[in-house]
Design an enzyme around this catalytic site. Structure first.
Site, PDB file in Angstrom:
ATOM      1  N   ARG A 194      60.058 -32.404 -13.448  1.00 53.59           N
ATOM      2  CA  ARG A 194      59.012 -33.289 -13.954  1.00 53.59           C
ATOM      3  C   ARG A 194      57.662 -32.792 -13.468  1.00 53.59           C
ATOM      4  NH1 ARG A 194      56.895 -38.796 -11.639  1.00 53.59           N
ATOM      5  NH2 ARG A 194      55.325 -39.167 -13.217  1.00 53.59           N
ATOM      6  N   HIS A 251      48.737 -38.111 -15.384  1.00 54.29           N
ATOM      7  CA  HIS A 251      48.973 -38.381 -13.963  1.00 54.29           C
ATOM      8  C   HIS A 251      47.600 -38.441 -13.274  1.00 54.29           C
ATOM      9  CE1 HIS A 251      52.345 -38.122 -10.775  1.00 54.29           C
ATOM     10  NE2 HIS A 251      51.238 -38.399 -10.104  1.00 54.29           N
ATOM     11  N   GLU A 303      52.447 -44.238 -13.176  1.00 59.74           N
ATOM     12  CA  GLU A 303      51.984 -45.319 -12.303  1.00 59.74           C
ATOM     13  C   GLU A 303      50.654 -45.919 -12.731  1.00 59.74           C
ATOM     14  OE1 GLU A 303      52.105 -44.053  -8.204  1.00 59.74           O
ATOM     15  OE2 GLU A 303      54.283 -43.897  -8.223  1.00 59.74           O
ATOM     16  N   ASN A 313      59.366 -45.225 -10.106  1.00 54.87           N
ATOM     17  CA  ASN A 313      58.917 -44.562  -8.878  1.00 54.87           C
ATOM     18  C   ASN A 313      59.003 -45.582  -7.749  1.00 54.87           C
ATOM     19  OD1 ASN A 313      58.184 -42.583 -10.722  1.00 54.87           O
ATOM     20  ND2 ASN A 313      56.013 -42.571 -10.197  1.00 54.87           N
ATOM     21  N   TYR A 361      58.850 -46.077  -3.405  1.00 54.30           N
ATOM     22  CA  TYR A 361      58.628 -45.565  -2.048  1.00 54.30           C
ATOM     23  C   TYR A 361      59.002 -46.580  -0.976  1.00 54.30           C
ATOM     24  CZ  TYR A 361      56.565 -41.501  -4.176  1.00 54.30           C
ATOM     25  OH  TYR A 361      56.413 -40.358  -4.911  1.00 54.30           O
ATOM     26  N   GLU A 374      60.397 -40.779  -9.229  1.00 50.97           N
ATOM     27  CA  GLU A 374      59.854 -40.336  -7.936  1.00 50.97           C
ATOM     28  C   GLU A 374      60.559 -41.096  -6.821  1.00 50.97           C
ATOM     29  OE1 GLU A 374      55.569 -40.504  -7.336  1.00 50.97           O
ATOM     30  OE2 GLU A 374      55.201 -39.660  -9.320  1.00 50.97           O
TER      31      GLU A 374
END
Ligand code: PNW
Length: 443
Positions: free
Chosen positions: A80, A124, A169, A290, A292, A352
């Protein structure tokens, strides 16, 4: 690490790694590229932690063949990357800059030659500066410009890109870029940043049609999600948690999946025109997730401009970013998406997942990163548990292939499976690279 006990994943599961254009490419003046908002932001004193810029980054623009060889060595089936809009349209409008598209043409062909599926993100965060000067994502016109850009890219690469991702995002771009001013373009509008949400989503919907007209490959969007962990249990804490959840986790997903905007954030809906919600809800084939970390939330103080307060989550290991390591948050998130959206939810790919640590080469030049192995091991198990709970997850991409230019943190945060020595641009696979290859991808 525990190679033998890593669970099996479904046949055909897509293993990949992710990067983004401005974080790795450098070569900001090459072949007619125009400036983006991140060039402007990074060249403004005081914006980037170490005073660095993305002017050179990992010099991937010139070293892409070496980087694709690293992907092949890792054994991943997908890569990606993102396409820099200002390479394709230096001022964000008009005819394509063929020399800019040529780079992605070379990259895509090299990936295919090595047996790696190209997964291309169109935006992005590197908006052409000329579009920002015209109002950027606060300007509805930018949505139409984005669809034209998508058309130009798909006309050139639509026969070879295997999965399209429109936006990366949009929540982070709205909140850190336009709400809090920590990312480009550095605006501090708080809740007045809502048009940035709506116009990105409108651009996404228009781009979905543009891509479908040129390419038969599936289309996705990559959203950032963060499950809420309440720091208290008063009614005010719960209301604060619901407000944060609506803002971070639902503002961009409810309208995408046909539910319209959530009520809670209290945005002014004045920019939403008749028909927009239908454009935004154009069917997508994959939801990119994504993840985290979760976010700790409690009720805000009386005089706060926000309806919640973000608080640190205690009791978890932390990455070099000070982000808590909570693998079960990924299971909770994936199961929560299925529970909320049910049949509306397309298959998910984790686009991600990763962590920053202070990875320092030892005397022999090797980089040992057992924390990253533990991080990935835990998060992969969480994905497996979500699959066992019936969630349709079809892929997982590690952020990131390379240590790279981490936005406002500059070069101070290393997320790579591969260490980069920036002065020499030497790439050194870390121990996590060998682990991911042997324990996960090629098991
Ligand atoms: C994502 N937050 O950014 C981006 O997609 C990547 O480009 C970036 O390198 C990676 O995650 C690591 O940061 C985020 O503050 C930036 O919650 C900030 C946050 C989340 C994601």
């Amino acid at each position: 690490m525990t190679t033998a006990s890593m669970p099996e994943f479904p046949t055909g599961f897509r293993w990949g790694v992710s990067t983004s254009a401005h974080q790795i490419e450098g070569a900001v003046d090459a072949d007619g590229r125009g400036p983006s908002i991140w060039d402007t932001f990074a060249h403004t004193p005081g914006r980037i932690a170490d005073g660095s810029t993305g002017d050179v980054a990992c010099d991937h623009y010139h070293r892409y063949a070496e980087d694709v060889a690293l992907l092949a060595g890792l054994g991943v089936s997908a890569y990606r990357f993102s396409i820099a809009w200002p390479r394709v349209q230096p001022t964000g409008t008009g005819a394509a800059n063929a020399a800019g598209l040529d780079f992605y043409d070379r990259l895509v062909d090299e990936l295919l030659r090595r047996g790696v599926d190209p997964v291309a993100t169109l935006f992005h965060w590197d908006l052409p500066q000329a579009l920002e000067d015209a109002g950027g994502w606060l300007n509805r016109d930018t949505a139409a410009r984005f669809a034209e850009y998508a058309d130009l890219v798909a006309a050139r690469l639509g026969d070879r890109v295997k999965l399209w991702i429109t936006l990366n995002e949009p929540f982070i771009h709205m909140s850190l870029g336009h709400g809090m001013g920590m990312h480009a373009p550095g605006r501090m509008l708080l809740f007045d940043a809502f048009p940035v949400a709506h116009h990105q989503l409108l651009g996404h919907g228009l781009a979905v049609s543009a891509l479908r007209a040129r390419s038969s490959s599936p289309v996705a969007i990559a959203n950032n999600y963060s499950p809420v962990r309440l720091a208290g249990d008063t009614a005010a804490d719960r209301a604060a948690g619901a407000a944060y959840d609506a803002l971070h986790n639902r503002l961009f997903t409810d309208p995408l999946l046909g539910l319209g905007y959530p009520e809670e954030p209290g945005f002014d809906p004045g920019v939403v025109r008749d028909g927009d919600l239908d454009v935004i809800a154009a069917p997508i084939d994959v939801l990119g997730v994504n993840y985290y970390n979760p976010t700790g939330i409690r009720a805000a103080e009386e005089d706060s401009p926000l309806p919640f307060e973000i608080v640190p989550l205690d009791g978890w290991p932390r990455t070099a970013f000070d982000w808590p390591v909570v693998p079960d948050g990924l299971r909770e998130l994936l199961v929560g998406l299925r529970d909320r959206y049910g049949d509306r939810l397309p298959p998910i790919q984790v686009t991600e997942s990763g962590c920053a640590y202070d990875d320092v080469p030892d005397a022999d030049g090797r980089v040992h990163d057992p924390e990253r192995i533990a991080y990935l091991d835990g998060h992969l198990r969480a994905v497996r548990e979500a699959i066992d709970a019936g969630v349709d997850v079809t892929g997982y991409f590690v952020w990131s292939l390379l240590d790279n230019w981490e936005w406002a943190e500059g070069f101070t945060k290393r997320f790579g499976l591969v260490h980069v020595d920036y002065p020499s641009q030497r790439r050194t696979p870390k121990s996590s690279y060998a682990w991911f290859r042997d324990a996960v991808v090629r098991r």
